[in-house]
Write a protein that holds these residues in place. Structure first.
Motif: not given
Length: 308
Positions: A150-158
């Motif tokens: 979650r931390a990584l996907s939120r940081a690199v997504g939309i």
């Protein structure tokens, strides 16, 4: 800690990380994989291996070390961050984006191979990052693995890196004939998303692996975000003042492409003063960790003073 000692520590960490990345990017098939096409794998290795100080993985490892969690699993999580960072660089360098020919002193992936291969290599690095992060070999506790993803996907997504890249393209006037000048706040937000979010996530992921207390995680998140802002200003100053030979990539491109940066808005001297203030704020965020956080404090100075 001296900069010399810090760089030695970074080099040692990068060497350990290189071995993990080399194994992850080997031709050995993993469960449920049918084939690893040789050209695609070669392009992925070209993008990732032999790459510098590995700042983002280093931040993850050193944050995890605050809590005694800098183990082999943390190194794999750090490798996942580097795989994702590599994907972002491969795609950023494409002609449709920043159109760069040089990265880390060697041809960019689309120059060394071709555009289609570069796109696929970036796609594969992105998905491989989450493959590694979700593996039990990285973290046996499924709750922590979910937090890491979650931390990584939120940081690199939309709402993070990808969204920041879109805002950056819009600021260049890509989608409108009438380019609107960005305010200081808008530039800072764009850069916090495009560059700062992944740096901050690297620190946050180290805190997750260390099962930091809420107040500790909050302080470390503040440190990571402040460090990200400092990194971007330092990067913009280097683009203004350095050369391609020193940087290992094209210099002076921001002005040439009409990119909005804080140094271009403020002037170099004001930007340097603000950069120094950000380093102080980053150090202050680590107050409660005492001497244990000296490496992270030194890293903030390294980010501000680096030459490439």
């Amino acid at each position: 800690m001296s900069i010399h000692d810090l760089v030695s520590r970074m080099d040692a960490n990068a060497s350990s990380l290189e071995k993990v990345l080399d194994d992850i990017l080997s031709s050995n098939l993993r469960e449920n994989e049918a084939e690893r096409p040789a050209r695609l794998l070669e392009a992925m290795r070209h993008a990732i291996l032999g790459g510098g100080k590995r700042l983002r993985p280093f931040l993850l490892m050193e944050t995890a070390r605050l809590f005694g969690a800098a183990d082999e699993g943390a190194l794999r999580a750090a490798a996942a961050v580097e795989l994702l960072h590599g994907y972002s660089l491969v795609h950023d360098d494409l002609p449709a984006m920043d159109n760069d020919d040089l990265r880390r002193g060697k041809p960019t992936v689309h120059k060394a191979f071709d555009e289609a291969t570069a796109i696929l290599a970036g796609d594969a690095l992105l998905t491989l990052a989450f493959d590694v992060l979700s593996d039990e070999a990285t973290e046996p506790d499924p709750r922590l693995r979910i937090d890491l993803v979650r931390a990584l996907s939120r940081a690199v997504g939309i709402g993070g890196m990808v969204g920041g890249q879109m805002l950056d393209l819009a600021a260049e006037g890509r989608f409108s004939s009438t380019e609107a000048a960005l305010t200081e706040d808008k530039i800072a937000q764009l850069q916090a998303m495009k560059t700062g979010a992944l740096l901050a996530a690297s620190v946050e992921m180290g805190a997750i692996l260390g099962e930091a207390k809420p107040e500790q995680r909050l302080a470390l998140t503040h440190f990571g975000r402040t460090l990200g802002a400092a990194f971007q200003i330092a990067d913009d100053l280097l683009d203004l003042e350095s050369t391609a030979e020193v940087l290992g990539k094209a210099a002076g491109k921001d002005a040439g492409q009409g990119k909005a940066t804080l140094p271009s808005l403020w002037g170099v001297e004001h930007a340097r003063q603000h950069l120094s203030a950000l380093v102080r704020h980053a150090e202050e965020a680590l107050h409660d960790f005492g001497e244990n956080a000296d490496v992270l404090r030194a890293t903030a100075h390294f980010v501000a003073e680096r030459k490439s």
